[in-house]
Design an enzyme around this catalytic site. Structure first.
Site, PDB file in Angstrom:
ATOM      1  N   GLU A  47      55.835  37.052  40.680  1.00 23.37           N
ATOM      2  CA  GLU A  47      57.032  37.448  41.424  1.00 23.37           C
ATOM      3  C   GLU A  47      56.684  38.596  42.355  1.00 23.37           C
ATOM      4  O   GLU A  47      55.631  39.238  42.201  1.00 23.37           O
ATOM      5  CB  GLU A  47      58.135  37.850  40.446  1.00 23.37           C
ATOM      6  CG  GLU A  47      58.583  36.710  39.555  1.00 23.37           C
ATOM      7  CD  GLU A  47      59.714  37.076  38.607  1.00 23.37           C
ATOM      8  OE1 GLU A  47      60.090  36.216  37.788  1.00 23.37           O
ATOM      9  OE2 GLU A  47      60.212  38.227  38.689  1.00 23.37           O
TER      10      GLU A  47
ATOM     11  N   GLU B 179      42.126  28.146  32.377  1.00 21.41           N
ATOM     12  CA  GLU B 179      42.342  28.546  33.766  1.00 21.41           C
ATOM     13  C   GLU B 179      41.241  29.488  34.226  1.00 21.41           C
ATOM     14  O   GLU B 179      40.742  29.377  35.358  1.00 21.41           O
ATOM     15  CB  GLU B 179      43.707  29.217  33.917  1.00 21.41           C
ATOM     16  CG  GLU B 179      43.997  29.650  35.347  1.00 21.41           C
ATOM     17  CD  GLU B 179      45.372  30.279  35.510  1.00 21.41           C
ATOM     18  OE1 GLU B 179      45.604  30.905  36.564  1.00 21.41           O
ATOM     19  OE2 GLU B 179      46.199  30.160  34.596  1.00 21.41           O
TER      20      GLU B 179
ATOM     21  N   THR C  41      43.272  39.813  37.479  1.00 23.14           N
ATOM     22  CA  THR C  41      42.307  40.600  38.245  1.00 23.14           C
ATOM     23  C   THR C  41      41.105  41.000  37.400  1.00 23.14           C
ATOM     24  O   THR C  41      41.145  40.945  36.161  1.00 23.14           O
ATOM     25  CB  THR C  41      42.969  41.880  38.782  1.00 23.14           C
ATOM     26  OG1 THR C  41      43.356  42.698  37.664  1.00 23.14           O
ATOM     27  CG2 THR C  41      44.187  41.569  39.632  1.00 23.14           C
TER      28      THR C  41
END
Length: 381
Positions: free
Chosen positions: A131, A246, A369
Site C-alpha cells: 500500500e 517467492e 528488501t
C-alpha cells in the site's frame, strides 16, 4: 550460457529448450515495442499458455502438467537469461507466486474455477500486498474487508502491483479485524470485473519497463463469502509459508540475469580494442572477469542447494532469505562491474548492459528488501 546442473534431469532439458525457443520467437520480436509501451500485449499470455509455460506445477486434476517447481525455475532462468526481465516478471507473479496460494489454500471449487483459466492464460492473476504507506511491513496494511450479510465489502488502495493492468483476479491482503494485529488479516479473491474496482495508472519505473505495475483502488467492492482464500485471519501465516518460494524465485531471476550480464560483457571485451589490443587482454579486465565468474559459480551452487531443499519441502525462511539477500546483492555487483567494461557505451540504453543494469536494481527491494532479509536472518543466528 546457463550451466547444466544435476538438480535437473533429461525431462527438464527438453522443457528448457521449449522455454528458450519461446523467448526468441514470441518475446524477442516484440520486446522493444513492449518496453516503449510500458506493457506486454495480452497475446503474450495466450502464447505462453500454448507453450506450456504458465503454472506448469499445477496437478493434472486441474488441467496442469503435474510438474514440480523445477519447471517454474526453468521458465524463470531462460526468460531472464534472454534479457527479458519485464515480461518474465509478469509470468513469475502469476505462476510462481499467485498460483502457489491457490494450490495450497484454495477450496476445491476455487481451484476448479481459477487454475485451468490461469494455465490457459484466460485469467491473469495479481497479488495485492503493498500500500502507499506500507511496504515490507505487512502488518501496517489499512485496506479493510468489512463483513456483510453475504460476504465482504473491501475498501482501500494498493500500489506497485505487478500485472495490475492485465489482471482478471486479485489475491487481496486485507484487514478483517482491526483489533487483532497480524491475526486480523485475511486473503480474499477479488475478480477485476466487480463494481467498485478500478485500475490506477501504470507506473513509470527505472527498469522492468514492459512489466505493468499499477495502482489499484477498491471503493466498496462486494465479494461473496466463498471468495475467502484460506481461513479468516490466516493471511500472515499463509504469506509466511509462501514467501520462501517467492524469495527463491527472485534469487533465480537474479542468478540468470547476472549470468547474462557476465556473458555479454566477456564477449564484448574480447572484441573491443583499446590502445591497439583487446580489452580482454588487459590484466585488470581478466582479474575482474575471474572474480565475477567465481561469484557466479558460488551463486549457482547455493541456488541449486536451495532448489533441491525446496523440492523436499525443507527450504526454510532463513535459507530462502539468505539466497535472496546474497544473490540479489551479487547481481548488483556483477552488472555494475560489467557495465564499467563497456565504458560510455554502457550508459546508452541501446546497449543491453544498460537495460540489465536498470532491471537489476529492484531485485534488492521487492519480495522484501535486503535490510528486511538481514533482519530475518539475524533471528536464526
Amino acid at each position: 550460457m546457463l550451466p547444466h546442473r544435476s538438480v535437473y534431469d533429461e525431462e527438464h532439458l527438453l522443457f528448457r529448450e521449449t522455454a528458450r525457443r519461446f523467448a526468441q520467437k514470441e518475446i524477442a520480436p516484440h520486446f522493444d515495442g513492449w518496453e516503449h509501451a510500458g506493457i506486454v500485449d495480452r497475446s503474450y499470455w495466450t502464447k505462453g499458455a500454448e507453450a506450456g509455460l504458465l503454472c506448469p506445477q499445477v496437478p493434472e486434476d486441474f488441467g496442469g502438467a503435474g510438474g514440480d517447481f523445477r519447471l517454474n525455475a526453468i521458465v524463470i532462468e531462460e526468460l531472464w537469461y534472454a534479457g527479458f526481465a519485464g515480461p518474465a516478471a509478469d509470468y513469475s507473479v502469476h505462476s510462481d507466486v499467485c498460483c502457489g496460494y491457490l494450490l495450497k489454500y484454495g477450496t476445491r471449487a476455487q481451484k476448479e474455477k481459477w487454475l485451468p483459466r490461469m494455465i490457459s492464460g484466460e485469467a491473469i492473476c495479481a497479488i495485492a500486498m503493498t500500500e502507499p504507506g506500507t511496504g515490507s511491513d505487512l502488518q501496517g496494511i489499512r485496506t479493510r474487508a468489512d463483513r456483510t450479510v453475504d460476504g465482504y465489502r473491501i475498501t482501500g488502495q494498493k500500489t506497485f502491483i505487478s500485472n495490475g493492468q492485465h489482471c482478471d483476479l486479485i489475491i487481496m491482503v486485507t484487514r478483517t479485524d482491526a483489533t487483532a494485529g497480524s491475526r486480523g488479516m485475511s486473503l480474499i479473491l477479488v475478480e477485476a470485473d466487480r463494481p467498485g474496482f478500478r485500475r490506477g495508472r501504470n507506473l513509470h519505473k527505472l527498469g522492468h519497463l514492459s512489466a505493468d505495475t499499477s495502482e489499484l483502488f477498491f471503493d466498496g467492492v462486494d465479494v461473496p463469502a466463498e471468495n475467502l482464500l484460506g481461513s479468516e485471519g490466516g493471511a500472515m501465516a499463509a504469506l509466511m509459508s509462501e514467501l520462501p518460494q517467492e524469495r527463491l524465485t527472485i534469487a533465480l531471476q537474479s542468478m540468470a540475469s547476472a549470468q547474462r550480464a557476465y556473458d555479454i560483457s566477456r564477449d564484448y571485451v574480447r572484441e573491443r580494442k583499446v590502445f591497439g589490443k583487446a580489452v580482454a587482454d588487459m590484466q585488470n579486465t581478466r582479474f575482474v572477469l575471474a572474480d565475477l565468474k567465481t561469484e557466479l559459480a558460488v551463486g549457482w551452487a547455493f541456488i541449486d542447494q536451495c532448489l533441491a531443499q525446496h523440492m523436499t519441502n525443507q527450504l526454510s525462511t532463513y535459507d530462502a532469505s539468505m539466497a535472496k539477500l546474497w544473490v540479489t546483492e551479487m547481481h548488483g555487483r556483477v552488472v555494475d562491474k560489467c557495465l564499467q567494461m563497456f565504458g560510455g557505451y554502457g550508459f546508452m540504453r541501446e546497449y543491453e548492459i544498460c537495460r540489465l543494469y536498470a532491471d537489476a536494481r529492484v531485485q534488492r527491494i521487492y519480495g522484501g528488501t535486503s535490510e528486511i532479509m538481514r533482519e530475518l536472518i539475524s533471528r536464526d543466528l
